[in-house]
Motif scaffolding. Structure first.
Motif, PDB file in Angstrom:
ATOM      1  N   ARG A  27       0.708  -1.166  -0.080  1.00 49.24           N
ATOM      2  CA  ARG A  27       0.056   0.011   0.005  1.00 49.24           C
ATOM      3  C   ARG A  27       0.759   1.225  -0.013  1.00 49.24           C
ATOM      4  O   ARG A  27       0.331   2.251  -0.514  1.00 49.24           O
ATOM      5  N   TYR A  28       2.223   1.252   0.449  1.00 45.44           N
ATOM      6  CA  TYR A  28       2.830   2.472   0.860  1.00 45.44           C
ATOM      7  C   TYR A  28       4.036   2.536  -0.317  1.00 45.44           C
ATOM      8  O   TYR A  28       4.642   3.596  -0.200  1.00 45.44           O
ATOM      9  N   GLY A  29       4.247   1.608  -1.077  1.00 42.41           N
ATOM     10  CA  GLY A  29       5.401   1.840  -2.205  1.00 42.41           C
ATOM     11  C   GLY A  29       5.518   0.581  -2.824  1.00 42.41           C
ATOM     12  O   GLY A  29       5.110  -0.439  -2.523  1.00 42.41           O
ATOM     13  N   LEU A  30       6.438   0.657  -4.000  1.00 43.85           N
ATOM     14  CA  LEU A  30       6.715  -0.519  -4.995  1.00 43.85           C
ATOM     15  C   LEU A  30       7.662  -1.394  -4.239  1.00 43.85           C
ATOM     16  O   LEU A  30       7.575  -2.436  -4.367  1.00 43.85           O
ATOM     17  N   TYR A  31       8.330  -0.880  -3.248  1.00 43.13           N
ATOM     18  CA  TYR A  31       9.515  -1.694  -2.665  1.00 43.13           C
ATOM     19  C   TYR A  31       9.908  -1.102  -1.481  1.00 43.13           C
ATOM     20  O   TYR A  31       9.470   0.136  -1.054  1.00 43.13           O
ATOM     21  N   ASN A  32      10.514  -1.589  -0.582  1.00 40.88           N
ATOM     22  CA  ASN A  32      10.874  -1.263   0.807  1.00 40.88           C
ATOM     23  C   ASN A  32      12.197  -0.645   0.878  1.00 40.88           C
ATOM     24  O   ASN A  32      13.034  -0.896   0.088  1.00 40.88           O
ATOM     25  N   HIS A  33      12.448   0.145   2.028  1.00 41.22           N
ATOM     26  CA  HIS A  33      13.654   0.767   1.884  1.00 41.22           C
ATOM     27  C   HIS A  33      14.776  -0.212   2.326  1.00 41.22           C
ATOM     28  O   HIS A  33      14.876  -0.977   2.643  1.00 41.22           O
ATOM     29  N   ASN A  34      15.907   0.070   1.357  1.00 36.90           N
ATOM     30  CA  ASN A  34      17.082  -0.960   1.270  1.00 36.90           C
ATOM     31  C   ASN A  34      16.620  -2.488   0.772  1.00 36.90           C
ATOM     32  O   ASN A  34      17.151  -3.337   1.689  1.00 36.90           O
ATOM     33  N   SER A  35      15.818  -2.334  -0.109  1.00 39.15           N
ATOM     34  CA  SER A  35      15.385  -3.886  -0.401  1.00 39.15           C
ATOM     35  C   SER A  35      16.601  -4.663  -1.140  1.00 39.15           C
ATOM     36  O   SER A  35      17.013  -4.061  -1.980  1.00 39.15           O
ATOM     37  N   ASP A  36      16.689  -5.867  -0.567  1.00 41.89           N
ATOM     38  CA  ASP A  36      17.781  -6.691  -1.204  1.00 41.89           C
ATOM     39  C   ASP A  36      17.510  -7.070  -2.691  1.00 41.89           C
ATOM     40  O   ASP A  36      18.136  -7.629  -3.578  1.00 41.89           O
ATOM     41  N   VAL A  37      16.121  -7.063  -3.065  1.00 43.49           N
ATOM     42  CA  VAL A  37      15.557  -7.319  -4.311  1.00 43.49           C
ATOM     43  C   VAL A  37      16.039  -6.418  -5.364  1.00 43.49           C
ATOM     44  O   VAL A  37      16.346  -6.862  -6.646  1.00 43.49           O
ATOM     45  N   ILE A  38      16.117  -5.315  -5.214  1.00 44.44           N
ATOM     46  CA  ILE A  38      16.153  -4.067  -6.202  1.00 44.44           C
ATOM     47  C   ILE A  38      17.405  -4.532  -6.851  1.00 44.44           C
ATOM     48  O   ILE A  38      17.710  -4.484  -8.112  1.00 44.44           O
ATOM     49  N   PRO A  39      18.525  -4.664  -6.184  1.00 44.10           N
ATOM     50  CA  PRO A  39      19.945  -4.402  -6.995  1.00 44.10           C
ATOM     51  C   PRO A  39      20.156  -6.028  -7.671  1.00 44.10           C
ATOM     52  O   PRO A  39      20.550  -5.881  -8.828  1.00 44.10           O
ATOM     53  N   GLU A  40      19.288  -7.059  -7.540  1.00 43.44           N
ATOM     54  CA  GLU A  40      19.238  -8.211  -8.198  1.00 43.44           C
ATOM     55  C   GLU A  40      18.447  -7.931  -9.314  1.00 43.44           C
ATOM     56  O   GLU A  40      18.757  -8.500 -10.683  1.00 43.44           O
ATOM     57  N   LEU A  41      17.346  -6.992  -9.136  1.00 40.41           N
ATOM     58  CA  LEU A  41      16.585  -7.030 -10.250  1.00 40.41           C
ATOM     59  C   LEU A  41      17.296  -6.235 -11.309  1.00 40.41           C
ATOM     60  O   LEU A  41      17.041  -6.519 -12.505  1.00 40.41           O
TER      61      LEU A  41
END
Length: 564
Positions: A209-223
């Motif tokens: 509800r509050y964002g596309l991903y969380n702060h410091n998400s580990d998924v984003i660098p891999e994505l």
């Protein structure tokens, strides 16, 4: 009869001789190649030393002729590719054709980092190239002036600003401006699986509800790494839009939206062009995502830059409809037009150099059937007309009317639009006509930051009309204001953090250097604007804390109607 034949042959021979002489004197290629090669050799008085350390006149002649014919002196098939030339003229000479195209690409003066390692991949060396106009040969000056062509642009080595580490410091020890509640509602229904879940699927499963991903998400660098390196399985054309876009299907099942290179980094919006007719920039999409993450909004889909081979990674994987739009340009570059409503003509074709092209890759959101989205008309939408203005441009009390209408009279939506004004002002984006939200979360959710292709168009101009929502409403999230103050300090200077964030992108440098200075300048303008409101109305009336979902009120029949 024989006399007439002799006269005809004589006249023909004279005509051919005159044509050859005229061609050699006027500098038309290739007739003048031999003459100019000999003249240059005599003028320079230098011989090229071959690999055995001996002087070879024949090599010098061939080398000069190839330069006259516009061919490479260091690529495959060159007679002097093994010669150790001077540092001034020394260029990388990889044997792989695609790598050579990537290194030597200077189409229209784009800034390209050229160092590659032995695996033909980018390294982190500091040497970059900056386009400069190459002095044309004397024999060609008159021809260029007549035809009105641009002089050839060649790279000039330049030292890039070093990595400062401020991005790592901000996300390792800096405060979290927009924390995600532990009980935040997820967009997709959770499920259990024993297979390895790819990064794109983890990203979609993490939307809340509050964002596309969380702060410091580990998924984003891999994505981001997968978007830049994953093998492509299929290419389709995206329907609609003013400019061509491609849907990229990866072998792991993920998808990305590809926007190709159109203009060089230093290209600025033409002053006489309207905002709605500006060209879309792929690098603007990438930079906007990084800025959104640095501001801790986390509302823009992840974007990354990547190089593509237009033959093997687009043409061979596309359908017949897109293939029919491919052609070879007069410069022997592979191009395609595609299908769209505005910039899809031969004059605005997407061209490689000769078949390598860079572009932005945006991670796809969940399919509409799984997660439908609602489209809203932006209250501060521009008129998109050459002859009239929007209502808000002449009405200083416009915000008061917006405050009375749903969903801006309760909840978080009006504060979200103030954040969006900050985001658009920093990027210089005037093309914000609609925004989207996920239907599942109702009206108490964030607007998705989509379509920033017309951002970063003018680094020397600050479009103050983008700040009108903040000026008229005198309203801002307290957490956003504190984040801006943090990014104005020397420790977390916005320009340095942005530069670090995009430092390792495959098409770095992503932005033209003056845009970083513009970010710092515009950040201070926003802070001065809010400070002026605080002086007039007080801090408590201007800076608002984060609304709670418990205080949100659903629309009623009385406040549901929209006022236009």
């Amino acid at each position: 009869m024989k006399l007439k034949q002799r006269v005809g042959v004589t006249l023909a021979a004279m005509a051919v001789s005159m044509f050859v002489l005229i061609g050699m004197e006027s500098g038309i290629r290739p007739l003048s190649a031999v003459r100019n090669a000999v003249i240059r050799q005599n003028e320079e008085g230098a011989l090229i030393e071959n690999a055995h350390g001996k002087h070879n006149d024949l090599v010098q002649d061939v080398h000069s002729m190839r330069r006259q014919l516009g061919k490479s002196d260091s690529g495959p098939g060159s007679p002097v590719k093994d010669v150790d030339t001077s540092a001034k003229n020394k260029q990388l000479s990889p044997e792989d054709t695609e790598t050579q195209s990537l290194q030597n690409r200077t189409r229209d003066g784009d800034n390209i980092a050229i160092p590659l390692d032995e695996n033909n991949s980018r390294n982190d060396t500091e040497v970059l190239v900056e386009p400069v106009a190459k002095k044309p040969d004397l024999y060609a000056q008159s021809l260029l002036s007549v035809l009105g062509k641009f002089h050839e642009r060649t790279p000039l080595p330049k030292v890039r600003k070093p990595y400062t580490g401020k991005f790592d410091d901000l996300f390792a020890t800096g405060p979290i401006s927009n924390p995600t509640p532990k009980d935040a509602d997820l967009l997709l229904k959770p499920y259990r699986t024993f297979r390895k879940v790819p990064a794109w699927e983890q990203f979609q499963n993490g939307i809340n509800r509050y964002g596309l991903y969380n702060h410091n998400s580990d998924v984003i660098p891999e994505l981001l790494n997968n978007l830049a390196n994953q093998e492509i399985a299929e290419v389709d054309e995206k329907n609609g839009g003013t400019q061509v876009k491609l849907i990229i299907d990866y072998v792991d099942g993920g998808q990305a939206l590809f926007k190709p290179w159109k203009v060089p980094r230093d290209y600025q919006t033409i002053p006489d062009h309207f905002y709605f007719s500006d060209i879309e920039r792929h690098n603007a999409e990438i930079a906007a995502f990084h800025l959104d993450r640095i501001l801790d909004f986390r509302r823009a889909p992840p974007q990354v830059g990547r190089w593509l081979n237009m033959t093997t990674e687009i043409y061979d994987l596309a359908d017949s409809s897109l293939r029919k739009t491919f052609f070879r340009s007069p410069a022997n570059n592979l191009c395609f037009v595609g299908h769209c409503s505005y910039y899809c003509q031969t004059e605005t074709a997407v061209c490689g150099h000769p078949d390598m092209i860079e572009g932005s890759f945006a991670a796809y959101l969940p399919p509409f059937k799984m997660a439908p989205r609602k489209t809203w008309r932006h209250p501060w939408r521009r008129s998109y007309s050459k002859h009239r203005k929007a209502i808000w441009e002449d009405d200083p009390d416009y915000c008061q009317e917006v405050r009375t209408k749903h969903p801006y009279n309760t909840g978080r939506r009006l504060l979200d639009l103030m954040d969006l004004a900050v985001f658009d002002f920093l990027t210089g984006n005037m093309d914000r006509h609609h925004y989207e939200t996920f239907e599942k979360f109702g009206n108490f959710t964030f607007p998705i930051h989509l379509d920033q292709g017309r951002s970063f168009g003018k680094h020397a101009h600050d479009e103050m009309s983008i700040l009108v929502p903040i000026v008229h409403c005198c309203l801002m999230r307290k957490s956003t204001y504190q984040r801006l103050q943090l990014l104005a300090t020397d420790r977390y200077r916005l320009s340095d953090v942005m530069r670090d964030s995009m430092y390792h992108d495959k098409i770095a440098p992503v932005l033209f250097e003056p845009h970083y200075d513009a970010l710092d300048r515009r950040l201070l303008i926003i802070l001065r604007t809010v400070d002026h409101c605080i002086t007039q109305r007080g801090s408590s009336a201007v800076l608002r804390t984060e609304p709670l979902i418990q205080s949100y009120k659903e629309p009623t029949s009385r406040n549901q109607a929209w006022f236009w």
